[in-house]
Design a protein around this motif. Sequence first.
Motif, PDB file in Angstrom:
ATOM      1  N   CYS A 283       0.826  -1.213   0.000  1.00 11.02           N
ATOM      2  CA  CYS A 283       0.000   0.000   0.000  1.00 11.02           C
ATOM      3  C   CYS A 283       0.854   1.255   0.000  1.00 11.02           C
ATOM      4  O   CYS A 283       2.077   1.213   0.134  1.00 11.02           O
ATOM      5  CB  CYS A 283      -0.921   0.019   1.217  1.00 11.02           C
ATOM      6  SG  CYS A 283      -0.060   0.222   2.788  1.00 11.02           S
ATOM      7  N   HIS A 284       0.169   2.349  -0.181  1.00  7.49           N
ATOM      8  CA  HIS A 284       0.797   3.652  -0.161  1.00  7.49           C
ATOM      9  C   HIS A 284      -0.167   4.581   0.570  1.00  7.49           C
ATOM     10  O   HIS A 284      -1.370   4.465   0.400  1.00  7.49           O
ATOM     11  CB  HIS A 284       1.011   4.138  -1.599  1.00  7.49           C
ATOM     12  CG  HIS A 284       1.627   5.496  -1.673  1.00  7.49           C
ATOM     13  ND1 HIS A 284       2.988   5.689  -1.654  1.00  7.49           N
ATOM     14  CD2 HIS A 284       1.065   6.723  -1.729  1.00  7.49           C
ATOM     15  CE1 HIS A 284       3.236   6.994  -1.704  1.00  7.49           C
ATOM     16  NE2 HIS A 284       2.085   7.641  -1.754  1.00  7.49           N
ATOM     17  N   VAL A 285       0.369   5.472   1.385  1.00 10.58           N
ATOM     18  CA  VAL A 285      -0.520   6.397   2.086  1.00 10.58           C
ATOM     19  C   VAL A 285      -0.383   7.787   1.477  1.00 10.58           C
ATOM     20  O   VAL A 285       0.719   8.316   1.332  1.00 10.58           O
ATOM     21  CB  VAL A 285      -0.217   6.455   3.600  1.00 10.58           C
ATOM     22  CG1 VAL A 285      -1.095   7.490   4.289  1.00 10.58           C
ATOM     23  CG2 VAL A 285      -0.423   5.084   4.228  1.00 10.58           C
ATOM     24  N   ASN A 286      -1.529   8.342   1.122  1.00 17.56           N
ATOM     25  CA  ASN A 286      -1.574   9.671   0.555  1.00 17.56           C
ATOM     26  C   ASN A 286      -2.108  10.614   1.637  1.00 17.56           C
ATOM     27  O   ASN A 286      -3.286  10.537   2.001  1.00 17.56           O
ATOM     28  CB  ASN A 286      -2.558   9.621  -0.626  1.00 17.56           C
ATOM     29  CG  ASN A 286      -2.241  10.648  -1.668  1.00 17.56           C
ATOM     30  OD1 ASN A 286      -1.470  11.573  -1.416  1.00 17.56           O
ATOM     31  ND2 ASN A 286      -2.842  10.509  -2.819  1.00 17.56           N
ATOM     32  N   LEU A 287      -1.227  11.428   2.163  1.00 15.87           N
ATOM     33  CA  LEU A 287      -1.653  12.348   3.230  1.00 15.87           C
ATOM     34  C   LEU A 287      -2.177  13.633   2.583  1.00 15.87           C
ATOM     35  O   LEU A 287      -1.495  14.246   1.759  1.00 15.87           O
ATOM     36  CB  LEU A 287      -0.475  12.655   4.153  1.00 15.87           C
ATOM     37  CG  LEU A 287       0.080  11.439   4.909  1.00 15.87           C
ATOM     38  CD1 LEU A 287       1.413  11.790   5.580  1.00 15.87           C
ATOM     39  CD2 LEU A 287      -0.918  10.927   5.938  1.00 15.87           C
ATOM     40  N   ILE A 288      -3.378  14.008   2.963  1.00 16.36           N
ATOM     41  CA  ILE A 288      -4.015  15.175   2.352  1.00 16.36           C
ATOM     42  C   ILE A 288      -4.307  16.212   3.431  1.00 16.36           C
ATOM     43  O   ILE A 288      -5.198  16.003   4.250  1.00 16.36           O
ATOM     44  CB  ILE A 288      -5.378  14.796   1.709  1.00 16.36           C
ATOM     45  CG1 ILE A 288      -5.251  13.506   0.892  1.00 16.36           C
ATOM     46  CG2 ILE A 288      -5.949  15.940   0.897  1.00 16.36           C
ATOM     47  CD1 ILE A 288      -6.589  12.828   0.621  1.00 16.36           C
ATOM     48  N   PRO A 289      -3.526  17.301   3.460  1.00 16.92           N
ATOM     49  CA  PRO A 289      -3.900  18.356   4.411  1.00 16.92           C
ATOM     50  C   PRO A 289      -5.325  18.778   4.063  1.00 16.92           C
ATOM     51  O   PRO A 289      -5.618  19.120   2.921  1.00 16.92           O
ATOM     52  CB  PRO A 289      -2.893  19.469   4.116  1.00 16.92           C
ATOM     53  CG  PRO A 289      -1.745  18.776   3.434  1.00 16.92           C
ATOM     54  CD  PRO A 289      -2.361  17.646   2.658  1.00 16.92           C
ATOM     55  N   ILE A 290      -6.232  18.684   5.019  1.00 16.09           N
ATOM     56  CA  ILE A 290      -7.652  18.855   4.700  1.00 16.09           C
ATOM     57  C   ILE A 290      -7.941  20.274   4.204  1.00 16.09           C
ATOM     58  O   ILE A 290      -7.335  21.242   4.649  1.00 16.09           O
ATOM     59  CB  ILE A 290      -8.510  18.507   5.939  1.00 16.09           C
ATOM     60  CG1 ILE A 290      -9.926  18.160   5.525  1.00 16.09           C
ATOM     61  CG2 ILE A 290      -8.507  19.633   6.948  1.00 16.09           C
ATOM     62  CD1 ILE A 290     -10.694  17.480   6.630  1.00 16.09           C
ATOM     63  N   ASN A 291      -8.845  20.346   3.257  1.00 15.36           N
ATOM     64  CA  ASN A 291      -9.337  21.649   2.815  1.00 15.36           C
ATOM     65  C   ASN A 291     -10.437  22.028   3.792  1.00 15.36           C
ATOM     66  O   ASN A 291     -11.413  21.286   3.932  1.00 15.36           O
ATOM     67  CB  ASN A 291      -9.996  21.538   1.441  1.00 15.36           C
ATOM     68  CG  ASN A 291      -8.960  21.440   0.342  1.00 15.36           C
ATOM     69  OD1 ASN A 291      -8.090  22.272   0.229  1.00 15.36           O
ATOM     70  ND2 ASN A 291      -9.070  20.400  -0.457  1.00 15.36           N
ATOM     71  N   ARG A 316       8.555   3.408   9.743  1.00 12.21           N
ATOM     72  CA  ARG A 316       7.990   2.089  10.045  1.00 12.21           C
ATOM     73  C   ARG A 316       7.691   1.297   8.762  1.00 12.21           C
ATOM     74  O   ARG A 316       6.901   0.349   8.767  1.00 12.21           O
ATOM     75  CB  ARG A 316       6.721   2.244  10.888  1.00 12.21           C
ATOM     76  CG  ARG A 316       7.040   2.600  12.331  1.00 12.21           C
ATOM     77  CD  ARG A 316       5.825   3.100  13.064  1.00 12.21           C
ATOM     78  NE  ARG A 316       6.056   3.109  14.514  1.00 12.21           N
ATOM     79  CZ  ARG A 316       6.850   3.952  15.149  1.00 12.21           C
ATOM     80  NH1 ARG A 316       7.533   4.867  14.462  1.00 12.21           N
ATOM     81  NH2 ARG A 316       6.985   3.886  16.462  1.00 12.21           N
ATOM     82  N   GLY A 317       8.290   1.747   7.676  1.00 13.74           N
ATOM     83  CA  GLY A 317       8.195   0.965   6.442  1.00 13.74           C
ATOM     84  C   GLY A 317       6.938   1.192   5.618  1.00 13.74           C
ATOM     85  O   GLY A 317       6.647   0.443   4.686  1.00 13.74           O
ATOM     86  N   ILE A 318       6.171   2.232   5.962  1.00 12.17           N
ATOM     87  CA  ILE A 318       4.960   2.521   5.181  1.00 12.17           C
ATOM     88  C   ILE A 318       5.238   3.752   4.315  1.00 12.17           C
ATOM     89  O   ILE A 318       5.467   4.840   4.846  1.00 12.17           O
ATOM     90  CB  ILE A 318       3.753   2.837   6.109  1.00 12.17           C
ATOM     91  CG1 ILE A 318       3.559   1.757   7.180  1.00 12.17           C
ATOM     92  CG2 ILE A 318       2.486   3.067   5.281  1.00 12.17           C
ATOM     93  CD1 ILE A 318       3.096   0.430   6.659  1.00 12.17           C
ATOM     94  N   THR A 319       5.209   3.584   3.010  1.00 11.79           N
ATOM     95  CA  THR A 319       5.498   4.752   2.169  1.00 11.79           C
ATOM     96  C   THR A 319       4.320   5.724   2.205  1.00 11.79           C
ATOM     97  O   THR A 319       3.163   5.329   2.100  1.00 11.79           O
ATOM     98  CB  THR A 319       5.797   4.369   0.703  1.00 11.79           C
ATOM     99  OG1 THR A 319       4.637   3.751   0.162  1.00 11.79           O
ATOM    100  CG2 THR A 319       6.976   3.449   0.598  1.00 11.79           C
ATOM    101  N   ALA A 320       4.675   6.981   2.385  1.00 11.93           N
ATOM    102  CA  ALA A 320       3.630   8.004   2.472  1.00 11.93           C
ATOM    103  C   ALA A 320       4.101   9.263   1.769  1.00 11.93           C
ATOM    104  O   ALA A 320       5.274   9.613   1.817  1.00 11.93           O
ATOM    105  CB  ALA A 320       3.338   8.318   3.943  1.00 11.93           C
ATOM    106  N   THR A 321       3.179   9.906   1.079  1.00 11.65           N
ATOM    107  CA  THR A 321       3.510  11.198   0.480  1.00 11.65           C
ATOM    108  C   THR A 321       2.440  12.195   0.883  1.00 11.65           C
ATOM    109  O   THR A 321       1.297  11.832   1.153  1.00 11.65           O
ATOM    110  CB  THR A 321       3.553  11.125  -1.063  1.00 11.65           C
ATOM    111  OG1 THR A 321       2.414  10.401  -1.521  1.00 11.65           O
ATOM    112  CG2 THR A 321       4.804  10.453  -1.563  1.00 11.65           C
ATOM    113  N   ILE A 322       2.855  13.454   0.916  1.00 11.45           N
ATOM    114  CA  ILE A 322       1.900  14.511   1.232  1.00 11.45           C
ATOM    115  C   ILE A 322       1.413  15.052  -0.097  1.00 11.45           C
ATOM    116  O   ILE A 322       2.222  15.432  -0.946  1.00 11.45           O
ATOM    117  CB  ILE A 322       2.558  15.615   2.074  1.00 11.45           C
ATOM    118  CG1 ILE A 322       3.127  15.000   3.356  1.00 11.45           C
ATOM    119  CG2 ILE A 322       1.555  16.724   2.392  1.00 11.45           C
ATOM    120  CD1 ILE A 322       3.998  15.935   4.165  1.00 11.45           C
TER     121      ILE A 322
END
Length: 343
Positions: A283-291, A316-322
């Motif tokens: 998986c990949h985590v897409n971090l979205i600063p909330i509107n 911790r080995g989880i790829t995440a992008t903002i």
Amino acid sequence: MSDIVPVLKNMTFSELEDYVLSLGEKKFRAKQIFKRMYEGASSADEFTDLPKSLRGRLAEEASFNAVTMRAKQISKDGTRKYLFDVPGGDAVESVFMHYKYGWSICISSQAGCRMGCAFCASGMKGLSRSLTAGEIVDQIVSVSRDAGERAGHVVVMGIGEPFDNYDELIKALGIIHDERGLGIGARNVTVSTCGLVDRIYDFAQDMPQVGLAVSLHAPNDDIRHQIMPISKKYSMDELMKACRDYTEATHRRITFEYALIEGVNDRDENARELAARLRGMLCHVNLIPINSVEEKPYSSSSRQRAEAFAEILGSRGITATIRRQLGADISAACGQLRLQETE
Ligand code: SAH
């Protein structure tokens, strides 16, 4: 076909062939119509390769367009946001964004939404109605025509919950992929769901090549209950199991969307818990600063907080992008243009 005037974009290629035959025409006309229609031709006289008589009949007896442009905003960064009227008095939004790899379009699946996520503008007035396949597909055609650019990627992340309109979604995806028309490959399409577990299983069977994004927004049921009513129907354990089973069946990496809301789900401990939940998943985590939405009490986490959150996941080995914000000067939160324009 239940349309009074048949809407040609509601038809799969073979349905269009049947329709053409029903007019007493040769089957190969369907190929010409399908091709030109998905190149952007929107009225009968643009189908110059058809005989005049057929053009005349189509002009009278069929409709090429399923949505009508009402408003458009163009951002300084080139992002274009559209509001389309759909029959019945409602409207939906589409956004056209330019990335390194080309143009990507974000389309709506419903007018309104009944999922009721606490931070989201789209669901504030509930669901008006689900879109037809033609209305889903026509957003792509109309935007591409207006912008003069082909959409290489499609994300079903606009207004609505696509899995709450499952059958029309699947039909629309079939039309979008069809090489005789738009020809946008399944791998260039992503559907986003707030987590309708039963449909995740169906989707793995029906559209195993299409990308899946899941709006998670919380590391546990407690927090998810506060912001996403759907979590009362499907627990986080059930959702996570469906996601693991999805990956097993499709070998596709899931994108988890996580809107960072100050003080609600953005603490270090939330990131640690999320990392533990997702451990071992493809998986990949897409971090979205909330509107922030005017009518809602939520505000975005700071950039610093978002980076710290991403850092904890990464370590911790989880790829995440903002998520990079495109069209910040025009788009505001998802569903806001419709909200303003339909008041
Ligand atoms: N119903 C689907 C797809 C549409 S919403 C889903 O829930 O995934 C697309 C994404 O935008 C979802 O992740 C949704 O939670 C998110 N979103 C909604 N309102 C938002 C806001 N105000 N700020 C940031 N993201 C938001």
